[in-house]
Design an enzyme around this catalytic site. Structure first.
Site, mmCIF file in Angstrom:
data_model
loop_
_atom_site.group_PDB
_atom_site.id
_atom_site.type_symbol
_atom_site.label_atom_id
_atom_site.label_comp_id
_atom_site.label_asym_id
_atom_site.label_seq_id
_atom_site.Cartn_x
_atom_site.Cartn_y
_atom_site.Cartn_z
ATOM 1 N N GLY A 142 -6.043 6.410 8.246
ATOM 2 C CA GLY A 142 -5.135 5.803 7.811
ATOM 3 C C GLY A 142 -4.556 5.589 6.168
ATOM 4 N N GLU A 201 12.557 -4.488 -8.363
ATOM 5 C CA GLU A 201 12.538 -3.066 -7.870
ATOM 6 C C GLU A 201 12.924 -2.124 -8.755
ATOM 7 O OE1 GLU A 201 11.958 -1.516 -4.732
ATOM 8 O OE2 GLU A 201 12.743 0.403 -6.025
ATOM 9 N N ALA A 319 3.104 2.410 12.669
ATOM 10 C CA ALA A 319 2.181 2.314 13.677
ATOM 11 C C ALA A 319 2.601 3.203 14.967
ATOM 12 C CB ALA A 319 1.964 0.874 14.007
ATOM 13 N N HIS A 442 26.989 -7.923 29.540
ATOM 14 C CA HIS A 442 27.597 -8.744 28.612
ATOM 15 C C HIS A 442 27.164 -9.891 28.784
ATOM 16 C CE1 HIS A 442 30.948 -10.580 26.354
ATOM 17 N NE2 HIS A 442 31.377 -11.342 27.460
HETATM 18 P P1 FAD Z 1 -4.856 2.448 10.084
HETATM 19 O O1 FAD Z 1 -4.246 1.530 10.813
HETATM 20 O O2 FAD Z 1 -4.742 2.322 8.564
HETATM 21 O O3 FAD Z 1 -6.261 2.645 10.687
HETATM 22 C C1 FAD Z 1 -7.383 3.512 10.000
HETATM 23 C C2 FAD Z 1 -8.688 2.751 10.323
HETATM 24 O O4 FAD Z 1 -9.720 3.779 9.845
HETATM 25 C C3 FAD Z 1 -8.921 1.421 9.474
HETATM 26 O O5 FAD Z 1 -9.275 0.595 10.322
HETATM 27 C C4 FAD Z 1 -10.188 2.052 8.583
HETATM 28 O O6 FAD Z 1 -10.945 0.774 8.379
HETATM 29 C C5 FAD Z 1 -10.910 3.130 9.248
HETATM 30 N N1 FAD Z 1 -11.257 3.959 8.449
HETATM 31 C C6 FAD Z 1 -11.042 4.711 7.337
HETATM 32 N N2 FAD Z 1 -11.998 5.391 6.881
HETATM 33 C C7 FAD Z 1 -12.859 5.277 7.569
HETATM 34 C C8 FAD Z 1 -14.248 6.185 7.604
HETATM 35 N N3 FAD Z 1 -14.452 6.925 6.850
HETATM 36 N N4 FAD Z 1 -15.043 5.588 8.744
HETATM 37 C C9 FAD Z 1 -14.606 5.052 9.567
HETATM 38 N N5 FAD Z 1 -13.511 4.045 9.581
HETATM 39 C C10 FAD Z 1 -12.710 4.432 8.675
HETATM 40 N N6 FAD Z 1 3.965 -0.334 10.746
HETATM 41 C C11 FAD Z 1 4.806 -0.619 11.866
HETATM 42 O O7 FAD Z 1 5.179 0.375 12.561
HETATM 43 N N7 FAD Z 1 5.263 -1.702 12.110
HETATM 44 C C12 FAD Z 1 5.167 -2.776 11.496
HETATM 45 O O8 FAD Z 1 5.672 -3.754 11.673
HETATM 46 C C13 FAD Z 1 4.101 -2.591 10.205
HETATM 47 N N8 FAD Z 1 3.948 -3.849 9.459
HETATM 48 C C14 FAD Z 1 2.820 -3.543 8.473
HETATM 49 C C15 FAD Z 1 2.904 -4.600 7.605
HETATM 50 C C16 FAD Z 1 1.913 -4.359 6.848
HETATM 51 C C17 FAD Z 1 1.686 -5.778 5.771
HETATM 52 C C18 FAD Z 1 1.186 -3.266 6.490
HETATM 53 C C19 FAD Z 1 0.253 -3.053 5.306
HETATM 54 C C20 FAD Z 1 1.654 -2.178 7.169
HETATM 55 C C21 FAD Z 1 2.250 -2.226 8.306
HETATM 56 N N9 FAD Z 1 2.868 -1.092 8.993
HETATM 57 C C22 FAD Z 1 3.602 -1.440 10.098
HETATM 58 C C23 FAD Z 1 2.089 0.241 8.819
HETATM 59 C C24 FAD Z 1 1.058 0.380 10.058
HETATM 60 O O9 FAD Z 1 0.070 -0.324 9.820
HETATM 61 C C25 FAD Z 1 0.469 1.674 9.748
HETATM 62 O O10 FAD Z 1 1.394 2.709 9.556
HETATM 63 C C26 FAD Z 1 -0.665 2.123 10.829
HETATM 64 O O11 FAD Z 1 -1.492 1.128 10.919
HETATM 65 C C27 FAD Z 1 -1.186 3.489 10.583
HETATM 66 O O12 FAD Z 1 -2.090 3.747 11.659
HETATM 67 P P2 FAD Z 1 -3.473 4.620 11.459
HETATM 68 O O13 FAD Z 1 -4.146 4.750 12.730
HETATM 69 O O14 FAD Z 1 -2.741 5.800 10.821
HETATM 70 O O15 FAD Z 1 -4.329 3.916 10.280
HETATM 71 P P1 NAI Z 2 7.644 0.909 0.681
HETATM 72 O O1 NAI Z 2 7.390 2.473 0.246
HETATM 73 O O2 NAI Z 2 8.456 0.614 1.654
HETATM 74 O O3 NAI Z 2 8.467 0.379 -0.895
HETATM 75 C C1 NAI Z 2 7.873 0.368 -2.023
HETATM 76 C C2 NAI Z 2 8.961 -0.091 -3.132
HETATM 77 O O4 NAI Z 2 8.438 -0.175 -4.355
HETATM 78 C C3 NAI Z 2 10.084 1.140 -3.375
HETATM 79 O O5 NAI Z 2 11.071 0.520 -3.041
HETATM 80 C C4 NAI Z 2 9.794 1.603 -4.764
HETATM 81 O O6 NAI Z 2 10.874 1.968 -5.266
HETATM 82 C C5 NAI Z 2 9.160 0.648 -5.291
HETATM 83 N N1 NAI Z 2 8.398 0.613 -6.426
HETATM 84 C C6 NAI Z 2 7.581 1.474 -6.613
HETATM 85 N N2 NAI Z 2 6.671 1.522 -7.763
HETATM 86 C C7 NAI Z 2 7.261 0.440 -8.510
HETATM 87 C C8 NAI Z 2 7.164 -0.322 -9.692
HETATM 88 N N3 NAI Z 2 6.316 0.146 -10.432
HETATM 89 N N4 NAI Z 2 7.957 -1.281 -9.974
HETATM 90 C C9 NAI Z 2 8.762 -1.701 -9.115
HETATM 91 N N5 NAI Z 2 9.229 -1.150 -7.958
HETATM 92 C C10 NAI Z 2 8.330 0.027 -7.611
HETATM 93 O O7 NAI Z 2 6.134 0.316 0.550
HETATM 94 P P2 NAI Z 2 5.724 -0.967 0.942
HETATM 95 O O8 NAI Z 2 6.734 -1.981 0.961
HETATM 96 O O9 NAI Z 2 4.640 -1.325 -0.121
HETATM 97 O O10 NAI Z 2 5.055 -0.566 2.293
HETATM 98 C C11 NAI Z 2 4.261 0.460 2.532
HETATM 99 C C12 NAI Z 2 4.238 1.116 3.990
HETATM 100 O O11 NAI Z 2 3.830 0.274 5.050
HETATM 101 C C13 NAI Z 2 5.598 1.683 4.060
HETATM 102 O O12 NAI Z 2 5.862 2.885 3.911
HETATM 103 C C14 NAI Z 2 6.010 1.197 5.547
HETATM 104 O O13 NAI Z 2 6.121 2.279 6.267
HETATM 105 C C15 NAI Z 2 4.834 0.465 6.072
HETATM 106 N N6 NAI Z 2 5.247 -0.808 6.467
HETATM 107 C C16 NAI Z 2 6.129 -0.917 7.628
HETATM 108 C C17 NAI Z 2 6.479 -2.107 8.072
HETATM 109 C C18 NAI Z 2 7.440 -2.158 9.308
HETATM 110 O O14 NAI Z 2 7.541 -1.138 9.806
HETATM 111 N N7 NAI Z 2 8.252 -3.002 9.635
HETATM 112 C C19 NAI Z 2 6.213 -3.226 7.387
HETATM 113 C C20 NAI Z 2 5.309 -3.388 6.314
HETATM 114 C C21 NAI Z 2 4.863 -1.987 5.756
#
Ligand code: FAD
Ligand code: NAI
Length: 463
Positions: A142, A201, A319, A442
């Site tokens: 991740g 931003e 995800a 609809h």
């Molecule tokens: P991760 O979910 O990051 O999982 C990786 C796991 O690996 C972790 O649990 C970590 O502890 C474990 N790990 C790492 N290194 C090791 C190691 N060496 N040994 C054992 N375990 C290890 N995406 C969406 O599509 N929809 C959303 O609404 C959305 N909302 C988000 C909101 C927030 C606040 C954040 C931060 C992210 C959001 N995302 C969303 C992004 C989404 O969470 C990630 O894209 C997704 O979790 C990636 O999945 P992954 O399996 O690649 O990694």
């Molecule tokens: P992001 O990449 O979506 O946005 C980061 C923003 O910060 C950009 O607009 C960038 O221009 C700005 N930025 C970068 N450096 C800056 C600085 N020094 N000062 C001011 N602005 C700056 O990243 P974010 O929001 O942190 O999310 C991370 C990832 O998590 C996303 O790539 C997204 O894919 C995933 N995510 C997905 C969600 C969903 O699917 N609903 C919800 C939350 C996260």
């Protein structure tokens, strides 16, 4: 005796890793998954998608009661915030879903190896001092928060997304650094609960990667909701006295510095691939310039028997993308033909209204050739109008010659649900005419997709 302890060992139990492990086990492979967190589900279930949506959903109700939206429909209430109870239902959602993955592991006979995994060689990892061997190892570790240079996250005054999900009280003034998905979702939560929210931003528009019209419209809607934007602005430093943070801001293009104070600062400037402590050097696997593990189309790394999926490899950090790659990698390991169509991965921002898109933006589509664009405003959609949800529109971009749909974008209360239809149509190679001649129920918000498709080559009925 078997040559290896397992056929497949997945490192990381996020949406990529846990799905890969379950699918591998379903395909008859002896599978283990190493996870260092206390609970399964990764970022998404523990500190990402799920807890953020729990707070977005609850705060949406609060806002509807507080801002008069419910009164407009004849329901007069004066809401009182019980933040601890709101956090409680968030924790319950996380507990139930992470527990659900543990149940699925047991059901599918996936062994959870508790602890941090590090490579010894291409077929051996150490997990909690135990050496485990596997014929195939999938890196699904991740991503983690990108730090702002020189700024320390204390999870009290200066928080990342994890801290912003747990705030014990509503901040008076929250400054969100980064107008991306996290900043807008979590900024919305705390704005709805009463905080003043300012979003700083770096770029001249929010939501990079989204269609230009969508970015502008979203900006307008969030401003109307009370979020203040400082676009084209960078934060060059933050100091904190433990209760107030003072930020120095500068125009991104250079110029005079100003200061801004807040009792809460959310740093949300992106996430980066997580390969910390994996000892990739022991297997001769290097990362690219962005710290990501590169793979081929089948998710094989350059090291035989080592695969990678999810946020740790290039592509959108989502995800559902990780999950689909999890299924595909397991199928490929089992000798099947697992495929992910990276051209059709929907993206949704779960604000009010929701913002969603799939495929090319109009800007990118025009770089690739001639296109036709159809748009339909939600104000002219009967269901949205009836529900007092006039903001937003649907936009369909189709190839000018073939009429094949190359991108669909929407701002609407249920855009996240609507976009699934668009993704399926694109996966099936639909033209805008195919969508326009599909009967839509609809009154539904989805009729706006049909009307936008009608607008690509001709005229919609309702505007
Ligand atoms: P991760 O979910 O990051 O999982 C990786 C796991 O690996 C972790 O649990 C970590 O502890 C474990 N790990 C790492 N290194 C090791 C190691 N060496 N040994 C054992 N375990 C290890 N995406 C969406 O599509 N929809 C959303 O609404 C959305 N909302 C988000 C909101 C927030 C606040 C954040 C931060 C992210 C959001 N995302 C969303 C992004 C989404 O969470 C990630 O894209 C997704 O979790 C990636 O999945 P992954 O399996 O690649 O990694
Ligand atoms: P992001 O990449 O979506 O946005 C980061 C923003 O910060 C950009 O607009 C960038 O221009 C700005 N930025 C970068 N450096 C800056 C600085 N020094 N000062 C001011 N602005 C700056 O990243 P974010 O929001 O942190 O999310 C991370 C990832 O998590 C996303 O790539 C997204 O894919 C995933 N995510 C997905 C969600 C969903 O699917 N609903 C919800 C939350 C996260």
């Amino acid at each position: 005796m078997a040559e290896y302890d397992y056929d497949v060992l997945v490192i990381g139990a996020g949406p990529g890793g846990y799905v890969a492990a379950i699918r591998a086990a379903q395909l008859g492979l002896k599978t283990a998954c190493a996870e260092s967190r206390e609970t399964l589900g990764g970022t998404c279930l523990n500190v990402g998608c799920i807890p953020s949506k729990a707070l977005l959903h609850a705060s949406e109700y609060f806002d509807a009661a507080a801002n008069g939206a419910m009164a407009k429909m004849g329901i007069k209430v004066t809401p009182e915030l019980d933040l601890e109870a709101m956090h409680g239902q968030r924790r319950d959602a996380v507990k139930q879903l992470t527990g659900g993955i543990e149940f699925l592991f047991k059901k599918n006979k996936v062994t959870w190896l508790k602890g941090r995994a590090a490579f010894e060689d291409a077929h051996t990892v150490t997990v909690a001092d135990q050496k485990v061997t596997a014929k195939n190892i999938v890196i699904a570790t991740g991503s983690t928060v990108t730090p702002l240079p020189g700024v320390e996250i204390d999870q009290k005054v200066i928080v990342d997304s994890t801290g912003a999900l747990e705030l014990p009280k509503v901040p008076e003034h929250m400054v969100v650094i980064g107008g991306g998905v996290i900043g807008l979702e979590l900024g919305s939560v705390w704005r709805r609960l009463g905080a003043k929210v300012t979003c700083v931003e770096f770029l001249d528009q929010i939501l990079p990667g989204f269609d230009g019209d969508i970015r502008k419209e979203a900006n307008k809607i969030f401003k109307k909701q009370g979020i203040e934007f400082k676009l084209g602005t960078k934060v060059t430093g933050i100091t904190s006295d433990g209760s107030t943070a003072t930020m120095t801001l500068e125009p991104a293009a250079g110029g005079e510095a100003t200061t801004l104070t807040a009792d809460c600062v959310l740093v949300s400037i992106g996430r980066r691939a997580n390969t910390d402590g994996l000892a990739l050097d022991k297997i001769g696997l290097s990362t690219n310039g962005r710290g990501q593990v590169e793979t081929d189309h089948d998710f094989r790394t350059s090291v035989d028997g080592v695969w990678a999926i999810g946020d740790v490899i290039p592509g959108p950090m989502l995800a559902h993308k990780a999950e689909d790659e999890g299924i595909a990698v397991a199928e490929n390991i089992a000798g099947q033909h697992g495929i992910v169509n990276h051209d059709v991965i929907p993206s949704v921002v779960y604000t009010w209204p929701e913002i969603a898109g799939v495929g090319l933006t109009e800007e990118l589509a025009r770089e690739q050739g001639e296109v036709k664009v159809g748009k339909f405003p939600m104000m002219a959609n009967s269901r949205a109008k009836t529900n007092h949800e006039p903001d937003g529109f649907v936009k369909i971009i189709a190839d000018a010659k073939t009429d094949r749909v190359v991108g669909v974008w929407a701002i609407a209360s249920v855009a996240g649900t609507m976009i699934a239809q668009a993704a399926q149509a694109m996966e099936f190679g639909a033209t805008s005419e195919d969508i326009a001649y599909t009967c839509h129920a609809h009154p539904t918000h989805s009729e706006a997709i049909k009307e936008a498709a009608m607008a690509v080559t001709g005229k919609p009925i309702h505007i």
